[in-house]
Design a protein around this motif. Sequence first.
Motif, short mmCIF file in Angstrom:
data_model
loop_
_atom_site.label_atom_id
_atom_site.label_comp_id
_atom_site.label_asym_id
_atom_site.label_seq_id
_atom_site.Cartn_x
_atom_site.Cartn_y
_atom_site.Cartn_z
N UNK A 78 -22.73 1.47 -8.03
CA UNK A 78 -23.04 1.01 -7.19
C UNK A 78 -23.18 2.59 -5.92
N UNK A 79 -23.16 2.44 -4.76
CA UNK A 79 -24.02 3.34 -3.96
C UNK A 79 -22.71 2.35 -3.27
N UNK A 80 -21.42 2.87 -2.38
CA UNK A 80 -21.18 2.52 -1.23
C UNK A 80 -21.51 3.26 0.20
N UNK A 81 -22.11 2.41 0.90
CA UNK A 81 -22.73 2.69 2.10
C UNK A 81 -21.56 2.99 3.49
N UNK A 82 -21.49 4.27 4.56
CA UNK A 82 -20.19 4.31 4.85
C UNK A 82 -20.40 3.47 6.11
N UNK A 83 -21.13 2.51 6.77
CA UNK A 83 -20.82 1.63 8.02
C UNK A 83 -19.60 1.18 7.40
N UNK A 84 -19.02 0.30 9.42
CA UNK A 84 -18.09 0.58 9.08
C UNK A 84 -18.18 -1.16 8.74
N UNK A 85 -16.66 -1.46 8.33
CA UNK A 85 -16.24 -2.67 7.43
C UNK A 85 -17.08 -4.04 8.89
N UNK A 86 -17.38 -4.92 7.95
CA UNK A 86 -18.07 -5.87 8.54
C UNK A 86 -16.65 -7.00 10.03
N UNK A 87 -17.11 -6.74 10.85
CA UNK A 87 -16.51 -7.25 12.26
C UNK A 87 -15.40 -8.89 11.47
N UNK A 88 -16.34 -9.48 10.82
CA UNK A 88 -16.29 -11.04 10.53
C UNK A 88 -15.00 -11.13 9.26
N UNK A 89 -14.85 -9.87 8.31
CA UNK A 89 -13.78 -9.60 7.24
C UNK A 89 -12.75 -9.97 8.23
N UNK A 90 -11.51 -10.73 7.54
CA UNK A 90 -10.27 -11.05 7.75
C UNK A 90 -9.56 -9.95 7.23
N UNK A 91 -9.60 -8.43 7.84
CA UNK A 91 -8.65 -6.92 6.89
C UNK A 91 -7.40 -7.86 6.81
N UNK A 113 -14.47 6.37 1.40
CA UNK A 113 -15.37 7.72 1.32
C UNK A 113 -14.59 8.64 0.44
N UNK A 114 -13.66 8.15 -0.62
CA UNK A 114 -12.96 8.51 -1.82
C UNK A 114 -13.94 8.07 -2.68
N UNK A 115 -13.70 8.97 -3.95
CA UNK A 115 -13.87 8.04 -4.90
C UNK A 115 -12.50 7.47 -5.57
N UNK A 116 -13.28 6.26 -7.23
CA UNK A 116 -12.85 5.74 -7.59
C UNK A 116 -11.56 5.72 -7.94
N UNK A 117 -11.03 6.54 -8.39
CA UNK A 117 -9.92 7.31 -9.04
C UNK A 117 -8.92 7.93 -7.80
N UNK A 118 -9.24 8.45 -6.64
CA UNK A 118 -8.08 8.23 -5.24
C UNK A 118 -7.87 7.18 -4.77
N UNK A 119 -9.22 6.07 -4.44
CA UNK A 119 -8.86 4.86 -4.45
C UNK A 119 -7.82 4.42 -5.12
N UNK A 120 -8.03 4.11 -6.37
CA UNK A 120 -6.74 3.62 -6.66
C UNK A 120 -5.38 4.37 -7.02
N UNK A 121 -5.36 5.39 -6.15
CA UNK A 121 -4.22 6.02 -6.34
C UNK A 121 -3.16 5.97 -4.76
N UNK A 122 -4.50 6.12 -4.10
CA UNK A 122 -4.13 5.10 -2.46
C UNK A 122 -4.04 3.77 -2.28
N UNK A 123 -3.96 3.26 -3.17
CA UNK A 123 -3.91 2.18 -3.62
C UNK A 123 -2.47 1.56 -4.22
N UNK A 124 -2.19 2.15 -4.95
CA UNK A 124 -1.17 2.08 -5.45
C UNK A 124 0.44 2.61 -4.78
N UNK A 125 -0.07 3.43 -4.26
CA UNK A 125 0.79 4.31 -2.91
C UNK A 125 1.44 2.83 -2.30
N UNK A 126 -0.51 2.95 -1.52
CA UNK A 126 -0.03 1.44 -0.49
C UNK A 126 1.19 0.47 -0.89
N UNK A 127 1.15 0.43 -2.34
CA UNK A 127 1.55 -0.79 -2.99
C UNK A 127 2.77 -0.44 -3.74
#
Length: 167
Positions: A78-91, A113-127
């Motif tokens: 998957x190539x993540x496009x960097x468009x803003x999140x859909x406004x209909x998503x319940x954030x 915009x982070x790579x997959x490992x960085x996303x995991x790090x931030x997720x765990x930090x936010x948790x």
Amino acid sequence: MEETENIFLALINQHKGIIHKISKMYMNGAEEQRDLFQEIALQLWKAYPTFKGNAKFSTWMYRVCLNTALIYFKKENRKVDKTPLDENIDVIDVNESTEKEEKLAYLYTAVQELNVIEKALIFLFLENQSHREIAENLGISEVNARVKLNRTKEKLQFIIKKNGYEF
């Protein structure tokens, strides 16, 4: 079998926020998030017989969810496009303020915009995971987890500023 299924479903229901957050961190569009959510739920069910209770269920779940997201992300190329999140998503919950919703949407957009490992790090930090827990979940040393997390937080701050999302 039915009792096992009921226990599993109760645990998943109790901790489903973990799956939602990981899905939002790794996938941008609502449909992709739902697909990843379903894949994670399936992998949790498949892996559930291996849960021995040596650790908290949520700790085991973090590991399975993150591994599934990483594999899913790579497998689909998957190539993540960097468009803003859909406004209909319940954030976040409807009861939260609009300002908080906007900030959270900016955060999720920046995280894309982070790579997959960085996303995991931030997720765990936010948790609110400790450096030790992050290290255990990612299979790295505690020192490495601390260094990588600090670099990732700096990178995320740069992305947020670059996109004009300063808080």
